[in-house]
Motif scaffolding. Structure first.
Motif, PDB file in Angstrom:
ATOM      1  N   LEU A 112       0.669  -1.198   0.019  1.00  0.00           N
ATOM      2  CA  LEU A 112       0.095   0.062  -0.014  1.00  0.00           C
ATOM      3  C   LEU A 112       0.852   1.365   0.025  1.00  0.00           C
ATOM      4  O   LEU A 112       0.588   2.132  -0.572  1.00  0.00           O
ATOM      5  CB  LEU A 112      -0.966  -0.012   1.087  1.00  0.00           C
ATOM      6  N   ALA A 113       1.934   1.190   0.819  1.00  0.00           N
ATOM      7  CA  ALA A 113       2.890   2.400   0.775  1.00  0.00           C
ATOM      8  C   ALA A 113       3.378   2.649  -0.618  1.00  0.00           C
ATOM      9  O   ALA A 113       3.548   3.725  -1.072  1.00  0.00           O
ATOM     10  CB  ALA A 113       3.879   2.125   1.736  1.00  0.00           C
ATOM     11  N   THR A 114       3.808   1.285  -1.340  1.00  0.00           N
ATOM     12  CA  THR A 114       4.497   1.916  -2.773  1.00  0.00           C
ATOM     13  C   THR A 114       3.446   2.125  -3.663  1.00  0.00           C
ATOM     14  O   THR A 114       3.665   2.814  -4.333  1.00  0.00           O
ATOM     15  CB  THR A 114       5.083   0.267  -3.287  1.00  0.00           C
ATOM     16  N   ARG A 115       2.221   1.798  -3.486  1.00  0.00           N
ATOM     17  CA  ARG A 115       0.908   2.420  -4.169  1.00  0.00           C
ATOM     18  C   ARG A 115       0.596   3.991  -3.864  1.00  0.00           C
ATOM     19  O   ARG A 115       0.481   4.443  -4.817  1.00  0.00           O
ATOM     20  CB  ARG A 115      -0.224   1.589  -4.158  1.00  0.00           C
ATOM     21  N   ALA A 116       0.940   4.269  -2.706  1.00  0.00           N
ATOM     22  CA  ALA A 116       0.933   5.752  -2.445  1.00  0.00           C
ATOM     23  C   ALA A 116       1.734   6.565  -3.071  1.00  0.00           C
ATOM     24  O   ALA A 116       1.611   7.660  -3.668  1.00  0.00           O
ATOM     25  CB  ALA A 116       0.710   5.964  -0.844  1.00  0.00           C
ATOM     26  N   VAL A 117       2.941   6.141  -2.998  1.00  0.00           N
ATOM     27  CA  VAL A 117       4.259   6.856  -3.593  1.00  0.00           C
ATOM     28  C   VAL A 117       3.957   6.753  -5.162  1.00  0.00           C
ATOM     29  O   VAL A 117       4.080   7.845  -5.673  1.00  0.00           O
ATOM     30  CB  VAL A 117       5.575   6.056  -3.142  1.00  0.00           C
ATOM     31  N   PHE A 118       3.532   5.691  -5.507  1.00  0.00           N
ATOM     32  CA  PHE A 118       3.313   5.534  -7.158  1.00  0.00           C
ATOM     33  C   PHE A 118       2.141   6.667  -7.370  1.00  0.00           C
ATOM     34  O   PHE A 118       2.578   7.219  -8.523  1.00  0.00           O
ATOM     35  CB  PHE A 118       2.876   4.126  -7.329  1.00  0.00           C
ATOM     36  N   ASN A 119       1.240   6.718  -6.839  1.00  0.00           N
ATOM     37  CA  ASN A 119       0.162   7.796  -6.948  1.00  0.00           C
ATOM     38  C   ASN A 119       0.627   8.980  -7.354  1.00  0.00           C
ATOM     39  O   ASN A 119       0.397   9.882  -8.182  1.00  0.00           O
ATOM     40  CB  ASN A 119      -0.981   7.545  -6.255  1.00  0.00           C
ATOM     41  N   TYR A 120       1.273   9.339  -5.984  1.00  0.00           N
ATOM     42  CA  TYR A 120       1.839  10.514  -5.925  1.00  0.00           C
ATOM     43  C   TYR A 120       2.781  11.259  -6.823  1.00  0.00           C
ATOM     44  O   TYR A 120       2.603  12.048  -7.501  1.00  0.00           O
ATOM     45  CB  TYR A 120       2.198  10.867  -4.436  1.00  0.00           C
ATOM     46  N   VAL A 121       3.868  10.322  -7.149  1.00  0.00           N
ATOM     47  CA  VAL A 121       4.624  10.681  -8.102  1.00  0.00           C
ATOM     48  C   VAL A 121       4.059  10.747  -9.710  1.00  0.00           C
ATOM     49  O   VAL A 121       4.419  11.654 -10.391  1.00  0.00           O
ATOM     50  CB  VAL A 121       5.949   9.490  -8.052  1.00  0.00           C
ATOM     51  N   TYR A 122       3.382   9.813  -9.716  1.00  0.00           N
ATOM     52  CA  TYR A 122       2.526   9.587 -11.134  1.00  0.00           C
ATOM     53  C   TYR A 122       1.776  11.069 -11.454  1.00  0.00           C
ATOM     54  O   TYR A 122       2.132  11.751 -12.628  1.00  0.00           O
ATOM     55  CB  TYR A 122       1.773   8.627 -11.161  1.00  0.00           C
ATOM     56  N   ILE A 123       1.211  11.418 -10.572  1.00  0.00           N
ATOM     57  CA  ILE A 123       0.272  12.548 -10.607  1.00  0.00           C
ATOM     58  C   ILE A 123       1.212  13.990 -10.728  1.00  0.00           C
ATOM     59  O   ILE A 123       0.928  14.700 -11.643  1.00  0.00           O
ATOM     60  CB  ILE A 123      -0.565  12.826  -9.785  1.00  0.00           C
ATOM     61  N   ASN A 124       2.371  13.862  -9.954  1.00  0.00           N
ATOM     62  CA  ASN A 124       3.111  15.200 -10.081  1.00  0.00           C
ATOM     63  C   ASN A 124       4.277  15.201 -11.065  1.00  0.00           C
ATOM     64  O   ASN A 124       5.289  15.909 -10.953  1.00  0.00           O
ATOM     65  CB  ASN A 124       3.517  15.415  -8.410  1.00  0.00           C
ATOM     66  N   ASN A 125       4.599  13.807 -11.604  1.00  0.00           N
ATOM     67  CA  ASN A 125       5.543  13.716 -12.348  1.00  0.00           C
ATOM     68  C   ASN A 125       5.755  14.672 -13.738  1.00  0.00           C
ATOM     69  O   ASN A 125       4.722  14.578 -14.502  1.00  0.00           O
ATOM     70  CB  ASN A 125       5.604  12.220 -13.075  1.00  0.00           C
ATOM     71  N   GLU A 126       6.794  15.289 -13.708  1.00  0.00           N
ATOM     72  CA  GLU A 126       6.869  16.204 -14.887  1.00  0.00           C
ATOM     73  C   GLU A 126       8.485  15.962 -15.450  1.00  0.00           C
ATOM     74  O   GLU A 126       9.063  16.539 -16.381  1.00  0.00           O
ATOM     75  CB  GLU A 126       6.723  17.676 -14.671  1.00  0.00           C
ATOM     76  N   THR A 127       9.251  15.012 -14.857  1.00  0.00           N
ATOM     77  CA  THR A 127      10.533  14.893 -15.347  1.00  0.00           C
ATOM     78  C   THR A 127      10.963  13.363 -15.613  1.00  0.00           C
ATOM     79  O   THR A 127      10.043  12.566 -14.851  1.00  0.00           O
ATOM     80  CB  THR A 127      11.617  15.299 -14.152  1.00  0.00           C
ATOM     81  N   GLN A 128      11.871  13.221 -16.293  1.00  0.00           N
ATOM     82  CA  GLN A 128      12.223  11.836 -16.597  1.00  0.00           C
ATOM     83  C   GLN A 128      12.745  11.069 -15.097  1.00  0.00           C
ATOM     84  O   GLN A 128      12.410   9.741 -14.989  1.00  0.00           O
ATOM     85  CB  GLN A 128      13.461  11.827 -17.446  1.00  0.00           C
ATOM     86  N   SER A 129      13.467  11.678 -14.344  1.00  0.00           N
ATOM     87  CA  SER A 129      13.986  11.221 -13.019  1.00  0.00           C
ATOM     88  C   SER A 129      12.629  10.873 -12.334  1.00  0.00           C
ATOM     89  O   SER A 129      12.730   9.782 -11.383  1.00  0.00           O
ATOM     90  CB  SER A 129      14.800  11.885 -12.105  1.00  0.00           C
ATOM     91  N   LEU A 130      11.546  11.537 -12.516  1.00  0.00           N
ATOM     92  CA  LEU A 130      10.689  11.266 -11.331  1.00  0.00           C
ATOM     93  C   LEU A 130      10.050   9.959 -11.978  1.00  0.00           C
ATOM     94  O   LEU A 130       9.332   9.106 -11.397  1.00  0.00           O
ATOM     95  CB  LEU A 130       9.502  12.221 -11.213  1.00  0.00           C
ATOM     96  N   ALA A 131       9.825   9.740 -13.232  1.00  0.00           N
ATOM     97  CA  ALA A 131       9.225   8.667 -14.164  1.00  0.00           C
ATOM     98  C   ALA A 131       9.932   7.654 -13.465  1.00  0.00           C
ATOM     99  O   ALA A 131       9.410   6.429 -13.212  1.00  0.00           O
ATOM    100  CB  ALA A 131       9.496   8.777 -15.602  1.00  0.00           C
ATOM    101  N   ALA A 132      11.239   7.680 -13.274  1.00  0.00           N
ATOM    102  CA  ALA A 132      12.188   6.336 -12.535  1.00  0.00           C
ATOM    103  C   ALA A 132      11.803   6.106 -11.429  1.00  0.00           C
ATOM    104  O   ALA A 132      11.727   4.917 -11.133  1.00  0.00           O
ATOM    105  CB  ALA A 132      13.794   6.737 -12.866  1.00  0.00           C
TER     106      ALA A 132
END
Length: 161
Positions: A112-132
């Motif tokens: 669940l913690a990885t999914r919360a991080v996944f959601n947050y990063v996915y929504i706020n992702n604007e760079t290639q490093s955040l995509a990683a």
């Protein structure tokens, strides 16, 4: 005095993480629809939820950054729904094999913690490093599910059916 907090080493709460996962999967949709309303003053049409992506793509009232953020939120929501089956299957396998609660609880809560991080990063992702970072969070979560399957398989292969 009785505690309302279960001992995660002895009390199996893993099946309770299934509804939590479902809610966590819906959070990006809620965020995206609220952002859409805030940006356009138009409501999400709950009569045709699958048309939301097309609506967002074609709405000229949205600037490109907001449109991209809403579409990423929708993608995160869809990804959650796509991963609901494997998550539930891993938990059922682990529970059927009667894995220790510390493993079931630890892996399901960590997932669940990885999914919360996944959601947050996915929504706020604007760079290639955040995509990683998003990808590492996704693969890490899958590793937890595979661990449950492997542990369950190992335990079941040793038992007499």
């Amino acid at each position: 005095m009785a505690s309302y907090i279960p001992d995660l080493q002895t009390t199996n709460i893993s099946m309770w993480t299934i509804p939590a996962f479902w809610v966590l999967s819906l959070v990006p949709r809620a965020y995206g629809t609220k952002l859409y309303k805030k940006s356009t003053n138009k409501d999400f049409d709950s009569r045709a939820p699958r048309a939301f992506i097309s609506t967002v793509e074609n709405d000229q009232a949205l600037d490109s950054a907001t449109r991209a953020r809403i579409l990423r939120a929708e993608a995160a929501c869809s990804n959650g729904f796509e991963n609901f089956g494997p998550f539930c299957a891993a938990l059922v396998a682990g529970n059927a094999a009667r894995l220790e609660p510390v493993w079931l609880n630890g892996l399901s809560l960590a997932y669940l913690a990885t999914r919360a991080v996944f959601n947050y990063v996915y929504i706020n992702n604007e760079t290639q490093s955040l995509a990683a970072v998003r990808s590492v969070s996704y693969v890490g979560g899958l590793g937890m599910l595979f661990t449950l399957f492997i542990q369950a398989g190992n335990k079941l292969s040793k038992s007499v059916l």
